[in-house]
Design a protein around this motif. Structure first.
Motif, PDB file in Angstrom:
ATOM      1  N   THR B 102       4.524  -6.173  -0.047  1.00 53.58           N
ATOM      2  CA  THR B 102       3.486  -6.410   0.961  1.00 53.58           C
ATOM      3  C   THR B 102       2.755  -5.093   1.216  1.00 53.58           C
ATOM      4  OG1 THR B 102       4.958  -5.854   2.760  1.00 53.58           O
ATOM      5  CG2 THR B 102       4.904  -8.162   2.113  1.00 53.58           C
ATOM      6  N   VAL B 103       1.645  -5.194   1.931  1.00 52.89           N
ATOM      7  CA  VAL B 103       0.878  -3.980   2.243  1.00 52.89           C
ATOM      8  C   VAL B 103       1.765  -3.004   3.021  1.00 52.89           C
ATOM      9  CG1 VAL B 103      -1.076  -3.104   3.580  1.00 52.89           C
ATOM     10  CG2 VAL B 103      -1.338  -5.150   2.161  1.00 52.89           C
ATOM     11  N   LEU B 104       2.519  -3.549   3.970  1.00 53.82           N
ATOM     12  CA  LEU B 104       3.391  -2.697   4.783  1.00 53.82           C
ATOM     13  C   LEU B 104       4.430  -1.995   3.903  1.00 53.82           C
ATOM     14  CD1 LEU B 104       4.060  -1.910   7.758  1.00 53.82           C
ATOM     15  CD2 LEU B 104       5.834  -3.649   7.678  1.00 53.82           C
ATOM     16  N   GLU B 105       5.007  -2.741   2.996  1.00 51.30           N
ATOM     17  CA  GLU B 105       6.021  -2.143   2.101  1.00 51.30           C
ATOM     18  C   GLU B 105       5.387  -1.085   1.209  1.00 51.30           C
ATOM     19  OE1 GLU B 105       9.147  -5.893   1.610  1.00 51.30           O
ATOM     20  OE2 GLU B 105       7.373  -5.772   0.332  1.00 51.30           O
ATOM     21  N   ASN B 106       4.172  -1.368   0.750  1.00 46.10           N
ATOM     22  CA  ASN B 106       3.474  -0.392  -0.078  1.00 46.10           C
ATOM     23  C   ASN B 106       3.241   0.905   0.688  1.00 46.10           C
ATOM     24  OD1 ASN B 106       2.429  -0.936  -2.910  1.00 46.10           O
ATOM     25  ND2 ASN B 106       2.089  -2.920  -1.934  1.00 46.10           N
ATOM     26  N   ILE B 107       2.805   0.745   1.930  1.00 45.20           N
ATOM     27  CA  ILE B 107       2.501   1.937   2.732  1.00 45.20           C
ATOM     28  C   ILE B 107       3.771   2.734   3.014  1.00 45.20           C
ATOM     29  CG2 ILE B 107       1.611   2.737   4.964  1.00 45.20           C
ATOM     30  CD1 ILE B 107      -0.259   0.293   4.958  1.00 45.20           C
ATOM     31  N   SER B 108       4.843   2.023   3.226  1.00 47.34           N
ATOM     32  CA  SER B 108       6.082   2.725   3.625  1.00 47.34           C
ATOM     33  C   SER B 108       6.842   3.346   2.452  1.00 47.34           C
ATOM     34  CB  SER B 108       6.996   1.770   4.398  1.00 47.34           C
ATOM     35  OG  SER B 108       7.361   0.700   3.560  1.00 47.34           O
TER      36      SER B 108
END
Lengths: 498, 316
Positions: B102-108
């Motif tokens: 997910t976008v959140l996982e990518n960012i983190s």
């Protein structure tokens, strides 16, 4: 991050295929191993049916049998000791037509005749266990049975008083007929069986099968159970129990007569005083499963044997049954240490070492072949991971550019392989267990012929499954090594430009 | 502050016995803290190589780079990933987000690599996302739980910027961050980078002179040599200044109302020299938006586009 990436590095569908590949291998190994253990147990049971756990020869012993028996009783491992008078030799045997006394069928055979205290072994009670019988009840019942012997069509002497019933019983085609014990259970209206009930039920089932009045048979059973000695039932003196194959070759049925000519063949027996011609009564037929063959292993009561040889009841061997038959080797070592050089001790494991070595070889061979399924799956895993390295080169490069080290990348691939291996193992184990459960429901004559048991059991050893898990994980990790190494060596600059 | 000191970098030539290809030649420049600089150059000029050196993805043959006083050459190779993770952020032309996450996982991801637990990493990822996404995107569209393939190009690139910012790097390297976006999204992302100047030092490689011109400093990289370029405002000299600065003596327009004469000496694609022969009135120079070109015009009639680099070479 590693777990997160490992979980997503390969598409779910491919992952499922990979897991299934490993699972099929694990399932096959689990099932085959269980069946093999069934076979091995059947074989062991068959072996234990006719040979003791530990045998002590009293011939030329430097210690008296009483001393040895006294010494044996000090060992907690010992369950039962039986004084046995064994003769071996060659004889000509005739099956005599029942009730007619005419010559039947002849056979020259090498024989082993064990004279033993029947009451100790109780082998005349047919081994029969049904799933309705609790484990405790089985244990009680088993303790009365000479291990591994599956005697059947044991003659109950009182039948002789009713020749009609007896004939019906003896000639009934019992083979292949199935009777549910629950039917019998209803008849007697009792749920909790004791040892005696179980034996009664079995007898009753036989009676139903043979269209014999079971109430009549109960009376016989009571006598058997109370006296626990087949000799007490003998009407004509020399009852012997013989192997099914041997009985077959003589066309002998229970209660039929068998004539032995001990000196008809040149080298006779090692007992010179044995009568030239002896009549026995077929007191029962036992099975040794697939070990049966038609060998002439004969059981007779010790007293009758001594009488036959014209000697006082004197054993020349001691049969020892242990609580754990698999500890026989260690136990015989203990005996050797106790009576150094004074006695000759042999154990069933050492005596059948060749058989067990062959079994081990066979098992190793089969499991090696089956493990090829896992190896082939591992090649699939390696190929998939190689593809992934090429397909996801950019992702790997991105990971490296944002700080992932080569060991991090290695770990992602190893973790993925670990997942595949572990889930493949777990799924295979569940599948194997279910296949084993299914195998326990298989019924048929061939089951007992192959496995020496009426019903297969599930044999899944947690230790073996742990070894299997270790093997699966090792293979999977090995399969992942080269792709993982390649991935860890990805040049981020090159990867980012792809 | 970033200091680049006498950086040289060569790559093996294409043939077995060919000479090495010198890509960067004695590169020297420095970037002040919280400055946003751009590097402009043709394809193959060495921009990406320089960016790779700044990002510790590659090592120079000689010379050194200092980031806030820390010498890159003194770092062990095994320290590079960790250093990259903590001090350098990357934004690529293509967002390079992972569709599986997910976008959140990518960012983190950078924080997870650093070893933070998922909860902490997600918390910081949300903070970083607040910098690059609007409230509407975060709350109504719940963009953080989307997979990258379901969001727009600009949102992907902003996600990539958030990923680069999550570790609060001292240096943010952006390689053509607007290259794959349309004009509106490109401007949007560029504005975001301009806003981020307060947080970190930014080096952007771009082909877009308009955007480059808006950065604090613009460097041109030509055949391995870097030089500071004047802003376009400075480049729009009067014809007299041009004439005197670049020693253009023959600045007479023979046919003021007629066709403009531009003569190429050498091949037209790579001229060794261009002679511009126009009158003062006819001379105009500006940049065509989005293309690194100088357009020489006669009145309102477009006559010829000339590459700015070529012009500069000529002018030198």
């Amino acid at each position: 991050m590693k777990i997160l990436m490992a979980g997503r590095i390969v598409a779910l569908r491919q992952t499922i295929y990979l897991i299934l590949g490993v699972a099929i291998g694990v399932m096959s190994i689990t099932l085959v191993n269980s069946l093999f253990l069934n076979y091995q147990k059947g074989l062991e049971l068959a072996l234990l049916g006719t040979i003791p756990n530990v045998k002590i020869s009293l011939e030329n012993a430097g210690v008296s049998s009483d001393q040895i028996i006294k010494g044996l009783k000090e060992f907690s491992e010992v369950e039962a000791i039986n004084e046995v008078l064994t003769i071996r030799g060659t004889a000509r045997a005739y099956g005599l037509k029942q009730e007619e006394g005419a010559f039947g069928f002849k056979r020259d055979t090498e024989f082993t005749m064990h004279g033993l205290k029947i009451s100790d072994t109780g082998y005349y009670i047919e081994k029969y266990l049904d799933k309705n019988v609790s484990q405790d009840q089985r244990n009680v019942f088993n303790s009365k049975i000479h291990q591994g012997l599956s005697a059947y069509r044991v003659v109950f002497e009182k039948f002789i008083d009713s020749p009609e019933q007896h004939e019906k019983f003896c000639s009934a085609p019992l083979e292949g007929r199935q009777y549910k014990i629950s039917d019998v259970d209803q008849l007697i209206g009792k749920k909790n069986f004791d040892e005696k009930d179980i034996a009664k039920l079995k007898l009753m089932e036989r009676c139903i099968a043979a269209s014999v009045d079971f109430k009549f048979a109960f009376a016989i059973m009571d006598i058997i159970m109370e006296r626990s000695d087949i000799t007490s039932l003998a009407y004509s003196g020399r009852n012997i129990l013989i192997n099914e194959g041997f009985a077959g070759s003589l066309f002998s049925r229970p209660s039929g007569k068998i004539r032995f000519e001990f000196n008809a063949i040149e080298d006779a027996t090692n007992f010179p005083n044995i009568p030239e011609r002896v009549y026995f009564t077929n007191g029962g037929i036992f099975r040794k499963g697939f070990m049966g063959g038609n060998d002439a292993t004969i059981f007779i009561s010790l007293d009758k044997m001594a009488e036959l040889l014209g000697i006082k009841s004197k054993a020349n061997e001691l049969f020892v049954r242990l609580k754990d038959p698999y500890a026989a080797k260690e136990f015989s070592q203990k005996l050797n240490n106790k009576w150094k050089g004074q006695i000759h001790v042999s154990d069933w494991i050492s005596e059948n070492k060749a058989v067990f070595t062959f079994l081990l070889f066979l098992k190793t061979l089969i499991l090696t072949i089956l493990s090829m399924i896992i190896l082939v799956s591992s090649f699939g895993l390696a190929a998939q991971l190689y593809m992934t390295v090429f397909e996801k080169e950019r992702h790997i490069a991105v990971l490296k550019s944002i700080g992932a080290t080569p060991p991090d990348i290695l770990s992602i691939f190893f973790l993925y392989s670990f997942f595949v291996g572990f889930w493949g193992w777990a799924l295979g184990l569940v599948g194997g267990y279910m296949a084993c459960i299914y195998s326990t429901n298989i019924q048929g004559e061939w089951i007992s012929k192959i496995f020496n048991t009426e019903k297969l059991s599930i044999n899944i050893s947690s230790l073996e499954m742990f070894y299997l898990l270790t093997f699966v994980l090792m293979v999977c990790l090995l399969a992942a090594y080269f792709p993982a190494k390649k991935a860890s060596e990805t040049n981020p600059i090159h990867g980012l430009n792809t | 502050m970033v200091v680049i000191e006498k950086i040289n970098k060569s790559f093996p030539g294409p043939g077995v016995n060919s000479n090495p290809l010198k890509v960067l030649n004695d590169i020297n420049f420095h970037i002040e803290k919280n400055q946003f600089i751009s590097i402009v150059g043709q394809s193959g000029s060495g921009k990406s190589t320089l960016l790779n050196l700044l990002g510790l993805l590659d090592s120079p043959d000689s010379g050194d780079i200092f980031l806030n006083g820390k010498s890159f050459s003194k770092l062990k190779k095994s320290q590079h990933p960790q250093y990259r993770n903590q001090y350098i952020g990357f934004v690529f032309q293509s967002h390079h987000l992972m569709n599986e996450l997910t976008v959140l996982e990518n960012i983190s991801l950078p924080l997870l690599i650093l070893g933070l637990n998922k909860r902490e990493a997600n918390k910081k990822a949300k903070d970083a996302a607040n910098l690059v996404f609007t409230k509407e995107e975060l709350q109504e569209k719940d963009i953080l739980s989307q997979k990258p393939q379901l969001i727009s190009g600009g949102q992907k690139q902003r996600s990539a910027i958030a990923r680069a910012l999550i570790t609060e790097p001292q240096l943010l390297l952006a390689d053509e961050p607007t290259g794959s976006l349309d004009e509106d999204w490109g401007e949007d992302v560029f504005k975001l980078l301009l806003d981020l100047r307060e947080r970190t030092t930014i080096v952007m490689v771009t082909h877009n002179p308009i955007l480059a011109n808006k950065t604090d400093q613009m460097f041109g990289l030509t055949r391995g040599v870097i030089e500071k370029w004047p802003k376009f405002e400075d480049l729009r000299l009067s014809i007299d200044e041009m004439a005197s600065k670049y020693n253009m003596t023959n600045m007479v327009c023979p046919r003021c109302r007629g066709d403009l004469e531009v003569s190429f000496i050498g091949e037209e694609e790579y001229p060794a020299r261009v002679e511009i022969d126009i009158c003062q009135k006819c001379f105009g120079i500006w940049l065509d938006r989005g293309e690194m070109e100088v357009i020489v015009r006669n009145h309102s009639n477009l006559v010829k586009k000339i590459n700015l680099t070529q012009i500069n070479q000529l002018m030198d």
